[in-house]
Structure formats: structure tokens, C-alpha cells
Write an enzyme that holds these catalytic residues in place. Structure first.
Site, PDB file in Angstrom:
ATOM      1  N   ASP A  68      51.584  28.803  43.826  1.00  0.00           N
ATOM      2  CA  ASP A  68      50.153  28.962  44.084  1.00  0.00           C
ATOM      3  C   ASP A  68      49.339  29.058  42.799  1.00  0.00           C
ATOM      4  O   ASP A  68      49.889  29.155  41.694  1.00  0.00           O
ATOM      5  CB  ASP A  68      49.904  30.189  44.980  1.00  0.00           C
ATOM      6  CG  ASP A  68      50.617  31.448  44.505  1.00  0.00           C
ATOM      7  OD1 ASP A  68      51.192  31.419  43.413  1.00  0.00           O
ATOM      8  OD2 ASP A  68      50.587  32.447  45.224  1.00  0.00           O
ATOM      9  N   ASN A 137      50.344  43.409  51.630  1.00  0.00           N
ATOM     10  CA  ASN A 137      49.993  43.083  53.017  1.00  0.00           C
ATOM     11  C   ASN A 137      50.968  42.070  53.631  1.00  0.00           C
ATOM     12  O   ASN A 137      50.715  41.551  54.712  1.00  0.00           O
ATOM     13  CB  ASN A 137      48.552  42.544  53.097  1.00  0.00           C
ATOM     14  CG  ASN A 137      48.367  41.244  52.324  1.00  0.00           C
ATOM     15  OD1 ASN A 137      49.316  40.703  51.764  1.00  0.00           O
ATOM     16  ND2 ASN A 137      47.148  40.728  52.310  1.00  0.00           N
ATOM     17  N   HIS A 139      51.836  39.120  52.294  1.00  0.00           N
ATOM     18  CA  HIS A 139      51.634  37.699  51.994  1.00  0.00           C
ATOM     19  C   HIS A 139      52.774  37.155  51.141  1.00  0.00           C
ATOM     20  O   HIS A 139      53.403  37.882  50.373  1.00  0.00           O
ATOM     21  CB  HIS A 139      50.250  37.426  51.374  1.00  0.00           C
ATOM     22  CG  HIS A 139      50.038  37.906  49.985  1.00  0.00           C
ATOM     23  ND1 HIS A 139      48.813  38.303  49.493  1.00  0.00           N
ATOM     24  CD2 HIS A 139      50.883  38.045  48.932  1.00  0.00           C
ATOM     25  CE1 HIS A 139      48.910  38.650  48.235  1.00  0.00           C
ATOM     26  NE2 HIS A 139      50.158  38.498  47.865  1.00  0.00           N
TER      27      HIS A 139
END
Ligand code: F6R
Length: 244
Positions: A68, A137, A139
Site C-alpha cells: 500500500d 482496528n 485492517h
């Protein structure tokens, strides 16, 4: 199958994960490695650098493909993932930088960049090993909790939680980009092997989900339990809420 390994320290966790990467690189003719950024794999990258210096790993035939990148940051921005990779790995090993790929968060046509990135991954035959971290969270890459997860490389609006978590690397929270470009779930799942590293108490709650029998798109990392060969490496703090 998921294997969970718990280590006394971050250093031991990193060394173990590096051994897994080393074995893949040394047993594959033209290895493709999927890379993550963030604080979790820094120790693993340090070990890979040491192994390269000691001639235990040769990166000359390796191609790398990162998970990413932030949208809107150039590769020379110190908080870009491209810059991170140079700083923590590429500048210190004998990899040919022409064979290292990070999504271009500055592309004029971001949708096209996503399609090209997926095509590149297909052309490479997907990763022989994918290194992952995990967000608090849940991800993975920038695949944020959601009712629907994307299979393809996609542009994501970062959640307030991720923006807050990542603000520690920027002068102010307002400087944190609001979007990312990330491999989708298919790109991650097609890796032949996955090694995920997580450390620290702030990851304990989310890492609990590796030990139960549920998957939940609101905790994207929980889906990794469906992968055929994933090793989750945790230090004892990150593993502290997993019942023995
Ligand atoms: C980064 C990435 C993210 C991080 C995650 C954990 O390329 O893919 O999913 O792995 O945000 O970050 P750290 O390791 O900084 O806690």
C-alpha cells in the site's frame, strides 16, 4: 492453516519471521516478496539486512511488491511508504531497485494505477511470501473494517481510527493523508505463504481474533484464518489476551 507463535520479545519475534522469509527466498529461483510498512516489521527488516550482510540471503533475484501507499505523497516524502522501504530495507540490501514496486499514490489516474498494479501482480505470479502487519482496528494493508471488502487493488478512505493511529508519524493529524491505495484481499490471499507480525499491548485486543473460530469483515485480518499457510508471530504483549 493458521499457526500462531508467541515470543518473549520483539527481537525474537522478528528473528523468527525473518527465518521464514529467508527460507522462501533461498528456496525459490525468482522470489517475489510482498512487503508491508509500519513499525511492526522494522525488526524483521533489520534481521534481513543482517542476513544479507552475512551472505545468508541474496536479494539480487528478488522482486518486491508493496501492499500500500498513501494517496498524495510523493516517493521522496519522508512519510511515504516508498521512502520507508528505502530507509528500512532497500538501501541496505543488494536488491535491484528496478525490481521493487510500491503503488504510485500520485498517479493522475488512480483507478488506472490500481488496475496496473493488479496486472503487475498477476504477471509476477503473486507473492511467494507476503509480510503483513495488522492495524489496531484489524485492517490489513489499508483494507479497513467494512461490510464489504474489495478483492482488487483499490482506493480507500482511511478511517478516523487509522488516521489517528498514523498521526504519530506526522507533524500534525491534519497532515495525515485521508486516502490510501492498497492491494485488495485477493492480492493478499494469492500469496503462497503469509507471515504476519504484531507486537505490543495495543495489538492485544485485535490479535485475540486470530485464536477464535469466526471471520468478520469488520476485522479484515480475521479472514486470514482462511489462508492455507499463514504464520502469525506475536510478542507476548500482543498475545496477552489469547487464552492458553
Ligand atoms: C502498512 C500496512 C498497515 C500496517 C498496520 C500496522 O504497509 O499495511 O496495515 O501493517 O497499520 O502498522 P504498525 O506496524 O505501524 O502498527
Amino acid at each position: 492453516m493458521i499457526t500462531i507463535k508467541v515470543f518473549e520479545s520483539y527481537d525474537e519475534m522478528s528473528a523468527y519471521a525473518a527465518e521464514i522469509v529467508k527460507e522462501v527466498i533461498n528456496s525459490t529461483e525468482k522470489p517475489v516478496i510482498g512487503l508491508a510498512t509500519g513499525s511492526s516489521p522494522i525488526g524483521l527488516y533489520k534481521k534481513l539486512i543482517e542476513m544479507n550482510k552475512n551472505k545468508q540471503i541474496d536479494f539480487s533475484q528478488v522482486t518486491s511488491i508493496n501492499l500500500d501507499e498513501y494517496v498524495g505523497l510523493s516517493s521522496d516524502h519522508p512519510q511515504s511508504y516508498s521512502y520507508f522501504m528505502n530507509e528500512y530495507l532497500f538501501d541496505h540490501i543488494n536488491i535491484d531497485k528496478a525490481n521493487t514496486f510500491v503503488p504510485n499514490g500520485l498517479a493522475d489516474d488512480l483507478e488506472q494505477e490500481c488496475r496496473l498494479y493488479d496486472q503487475r501482480l498477476r504477471d509476477l505470479g503473486y507473492a511467494d511470501i507476503q509480510i503483513l502487519g495488522i492495524g489496531q482496528n484489524g485492517h490489513i494493508g489499508f483494507n479497513e473494517p467494512s461490510a464489504k471488502l474489495n478483492t482488487n487493488t483499490n482506493i480507500v478512505n482511511l478511517t478516523p481510527k487509522t488516521i489517528k493511529d498514523n498521526a504519530r508519524f506526522f507533524d500534525s493529524i491534519d497532515d495525515v493523508p485521508k486516502q490510501g491505495i492498497t492491494l485488495g484481499l485477493e492480492g493478499i490471499f494469492k500469496a503462497k505463504k503469509i507471515v504476519l507480525v504484531a507486537n505490543g499491548l495495543n495489538k492485544a485486543e485485535v490479535c485475540k481474533s486470530f485464536a477464535d473460530e469466526y471471520i468478520d469483515t469488520q476485522v479484515p485480518a480475521s479472514l486470514l484464518k482462511l489462508h492455507k499457510d499463514i504464520t502469525v508471530c506475536l510478542d507476548k504483549e500482543a498475545a496477552s489476551l489469547i487464552e492458553k
